[in-house]
Each structure stands twice: as structure tokens, then as C-alpha cells.
Design a protein around this motif. Structure first.
Motif: not given
Length: 208
Positions: A171-182
Motif C-alpha cells: 500500500g506504500q508503494l510509489k510509482q517507479g519503485e521496484f518489488v520482488n516477484i515470484e
């Protein structure tokens, strides 16, 4: 094995490089750490890691250089909020989906839109996982089990309900931020089987 149901969020307290590995210390509640011991697993932002130190209020894990570079850990900072999940017990309910804790890659948030009481997050679709993310399928983002709501040639979207917004770091993510995905392990096996069958068919007709 994990389910992708985040138990709580913690905070990064220390990042220490030791020889060829990194030690990461995170805060956590007394409840989460009640029977958590050295050698036990914890998924931090979706990455399965092993405890090397545990106290009543925090724990420390080892991160190998490959894992550090392949995940968003390379950009983590002190005080960053991370998603935490203990390994699923044999008696536990599988209410999310099967998550191995082996992150495939990272990806970038390209759009965040509020829709009624939910938030639609749209991410870039990395070519490394082509064919492994499908509409109505499952994906783990920072370790959170989510249903894919839409897929295009270059992106995929998920919807966050209020509970997920308030109980994970998404919910805190901002546009342009990266995340891990599986991606879903079942999809990977199907993709591998289909690829093997295709190779066998081509070999049959080409003589290779």
C-alpha cells in the motif's frame, strides 16, 4: 514453503556486509518470534532466508550475494518496511498459493490507481517470466499472494483490498519503485513441460 499470506510487517534495523555475504537484521513482534529459532526460515519481502540470530524483538538472516543482487535487497535502506511470513506448518491452511520463497526477478510499479475501496497496481511485465503470469492466475509480489486481474503485452495488474493495503508494504508503494516477484510454481512446470514437448515435436520433424 510459504502461502503468500503476510503475517506482519517488520523494519530493517541493520545491513552489514560480512566477507562474501550480507547480514540483515529486522524487527518483528514477540508473537511472530515466539517459537522462531536459529536455523528456521522467514520470508522477507518474499525471499526465503535462514535465521542466524534471534532475540525477543528482532532476528538476523544471511543473504548470499546472488540473492542480494537478484532481489530488491540491493536497494534496501535502514528503517525500510518489509513483509514477513514464517514458513507454513504441515497443519496450516493453504489459503494463498504455493510460494517457494525463491524470487524470480524484480519489476517496477508503473501505475497506481484508486478504484472504489481498492487500489489497482500495474507493473512492468519482465521478459524473464514471459508466459508465467496470466489473468486470474497467482503471483507473489514482495511475498504477498495476489490474483492477477489483467495482463497486456508489457504489463500486468493486481488489485489490493483494504486489508492488504494496511497489512503489507504494498500500500506504500510509489510509482517507479521496484518489488520482488515470484510466479506460480504450477505455471512454471506447465511452461517447462510444454517447452519440452515442443522441442521433441520440432526434433521429430527436423531430425535434430
Amino acid at each position: 514453503m510459504f502461502t503468500g499470506l503476510i503475517q506482519e510487517t517488520g523494519t530493517v534495523k541493520r545491513i552489514k556486509k560480512v566477507s562474501q555475504h550480507i547480514e540483515l537484521t529486522c524487527s518483528a513482534s514477540r508473537e511472530l518470534l515466539q517459537d522462531y529459532n536459529i536455523g528456521d526460515s522467514m520470508a522477507i519481502n518474499g525471499v526465503c532466508l535462514t535465521a542466524i540470530e534471534v532475540t525477543d524483538s528482532d532476528f538476523t538472516v544471511d543473504i548470499m550475494p546472488e540473492t542480494f543482487q537478484k532481489s530488491i535487497f540491493s536497494d534496501l535502506r535502514i528503517h525500510a518496511v518489509v513483509n514477513l511470513e514464517r514458513a507454513m506448518s504441515a497443519k496450516g491452511r493453504l489459503e494463498g498459493h504455493i510460494v517457494s520463497g525463491h524470487v524470480d526477478t524484480t519489476t517496477r510499479l508503473i501505475k497506481k490507481v484508486k478504484k472504489e475501496n481498492s487500489i489497482i497496481l500495474t507493473f512492468y511485465y519482465p521478459p524473464q517470466v514471459q508466459g508465467e503470469i496470466v489473468a486470474q492466475g497467482s503471483v507473489a509480489i514482495n511475498g504477498t499472494s495476489l490474483t492477477v486481474s489483467a495482463v497486456t503485452a508489457g504489463s500486468f495488474s493486481v488489485s489490493l483490498i483494504p486489508y492488504s493495503m494496511n497489512h503489507t508494504n504494498l500500500g506504500q508503494l510509489k510509482q517507479g519503485e521496484f518489488v520482488n516477484i515470484e510466479t506460480d510454481i504450477l505455471g512454471k512446470y506447465i511452461k517447462a513441460i510444454m517447452g519440452t514437448e515442443k522441442t521433441q515435436i520440432l526434433s521429430k520433424y527436423t531430425g535434430e
